[in-house]
Scaffold this motif. Structure first.
Motif, short mmCIF file in Angstrom:
data_model
loop_
_atom_site.label_atom_id
_atom_site.label_comp_id
_atom_site.label_asym_id
_atom_site.label_seq_id
_atom_site.Cartn_x
_atom_site.Cartn_y
_atom_site.Cartn_z
N UNK A 193 40.27 51.29 42.09
CA UNK A 193 39.78 49.94 42.56
C UNK A 193 40.68 49.19 43.59
N UNK A 194 42.02 49.51 43.33
CA UNK A 194 43.04 48.71 43.66
C UNK A 194 43.24 49.05 45.43
N UNK A 195 42.59 50.29 45.62
CA UNK A 195 42.77 50.71 46.96
C UNK A 195 41.07 50.48 47.61
N UNK A 196 40.32 51.02 46.74
CA UNK A 196 38.71 50.89 47.31
C UNK A 196 38.30 49.36 47.84
N UNK A 197 38.72 48.40 47.17
CA UNK A 197 38.15 47.05 47.55
C UNK A 197 38.92 46.58 48.87
N UNK A 198 40.22 46.81 48.89
CA UNK A 198 40.95 46.45 50.36
C UNK A 198 40.51 47.28 51.27
N UNK A 199 40.27 48.66 50.84
CA UNK A 199 39.54 49.54 52.12
C UNK A 199 38.14 48.79 52.60
N UNK A 200 37.28 48.67 51.51
CA UNK A 200 35.99 48.14 51.72
C UNK A 200 35.84 47.06 52.52
N UNK A 203 30.95 39.64 49.23
CA UNK A 203 31.31 40.75 48.25
C UNK A 203 32.01 40.59 47.10
N UNK A 204 32.93 39.63 47.31
CA UNK A 204 33.80 39.54 46.04
C UNK A 204 32.97 38.49 45.00
N UNK A 205 32.29 37.91 45.49
CA UNK A 205 31.46 37.10 44.74
C UNK A 205 30.50 37.89 43.71
N UNK A 206 30.46 39.10 43.98
CA UNK A 206 29.65 40.12 42.99
C UNK A 206 30.77 40.75 42.06
N UNK A 207 31.74 40.41 41.97
CA UNK A 207 32.93 41.00 41.22
C UNK A 207 33.35 39.94 40.14
N UNK A 208 34.14 40.29 39.03
CA UNK A 208 34.61 39.28 37.97
C UNK A 208 35.82 38.52 38.85
N UNK A 209 36.05 37.11 38.36
CA UNK A 209 37.03 36.34 38.84
C UNK A 209 38.32 37.02 38.82
N UNK A 210 38.62 37.62 37.64
CA UNK A 210 40.05 38.21 37.53
C UNK A 210 40.17 39.33 38.75
N UNK A 211 39.25 40.12 39.07
CA UNK A 211 39.33 41.13 39.95
C UNK A 211 39.65 40.53 41.33
N UNK A 212 38.93 39.40 41.70
CA UNK A 212 39.14 38.52 42.89
C UNK A 212 40.57 38.01 43.13
N UNK A 238 45.21 43.50 48.16
CA UNK A 238 45.01 43.25 49.50
C UNK A 238 46.34 43.44 50.35
N UNK A 239 47.39 42.79 49.99
CA UNK A 239 48.79 42.88 50.68
C UNK A 239 49.37 44.16 50.47
N UNK A 240 49.23 44.73 49.21
CA UNK A 240 49.78 46.17 49.26
C UNK A 240 49.02 47.09 50.33
#
Length: 215
Positions: A164-171, A183-192, A200-202
């Motif tokens: 997920x650490x690569x998937x979400x920034x890629x997406x 999109x991020x509203x659909x995931x838990x706050x800690x993940x955001x 994202x920075x990485x």
């Protein structure tokens, strides 16, 4: 008849992530088309991300979506023909992707990339257009919440927690701030929080596209 049809409840299928993934695939096609001519190392790295997520997405559809719909629509021949076409398009696309993999494994194979990627782009673009026009409306009207959750869970398990650490920034690469929030509203706050502070920075430091993505 499914449970939703019996109760008259609102559709439980949220296609936000589905459309976001389709948008990311289309974005990658444009980036790969440009990179194949003047930045083959970036192409190779971008191709691996694109190929990985395309495979995960289509395997989950083949396992968790089309069989469910096929059983549900057994008395609707036209819909069944459309589902058969979805599976045939996946197979055709798999063959096109395998040819790119083969070329990248051969000395001098990069010279074949323009023709091979044109085939990948044609297969995938036609498939996404077809799916959005005909299959996604059926998902909304026919799937129960549990059936949709099974599809989402299969993709999530294939990506994995570390992935997920690569998937979400890629997406979300190239998405506007507003579209990222959708999109991020659909995931838990800690993940955001982790996405914004770490993932994202990485990704931006290591991305083959270095800010070139415009979705």
């Amino acid at each position: 008849m499914n449970a939703r049809a019996q109760t008259g409840s609102a559709p439980p299928v949220d296609l936000t992530m589905m459309y976001a993934i389709h948008r990311a695939f289309r974005r990658d096609l444009r980036l790969l088309e440009a990179a194949q001519h003047d930045d083959v190392p970036a192409f190779r790295r971008g191709w691996q991300l694109f190929r990985s997520y395309l495979t995960i997405h289509h395997v989950a559809e083949d396992h968790s979506l089309w069989p469910v719909l096929r059983a549900r629509l057994a008395d609707r021949p036209q819909a069944l023909n459309m589902l058969q076409a979805m599976e045939a398009e996946h197979a055709q696309l798999d063959g096109a992707v395998e040819k790119v993999d083969a070329a990248l494994g051969e000395a001098g194979g990069e010279r074949a990339l323009p023709a091979l990627m044109a085939d990948v782009a044609a297969c995938l673009t036609d498939h996404l257009d077809h799916e959005e026009a005909q299959a996604l409306p059926l998902l909304e009207s026919e799937l129960t919440a549990a059936e949709w959750d099974a599809f989402v869970t299969e993709q999530r398990s294939q990506v994995g927690i570390k992935g997920a650490a690569t998937f979400f920034p890629w997406l979300l690469d190239g998405f506007s701030r507003a579209d990222q929030r959708t999109v991020l509203d659909r995931v838990p706050p800690p993940l955001r929080l982790v996405y914004r502070a770490v993932w994202r920075p990485r990704y931006e430091r290591n991305s083959p596209w270095k800010g070139k993505a415009v979705s």
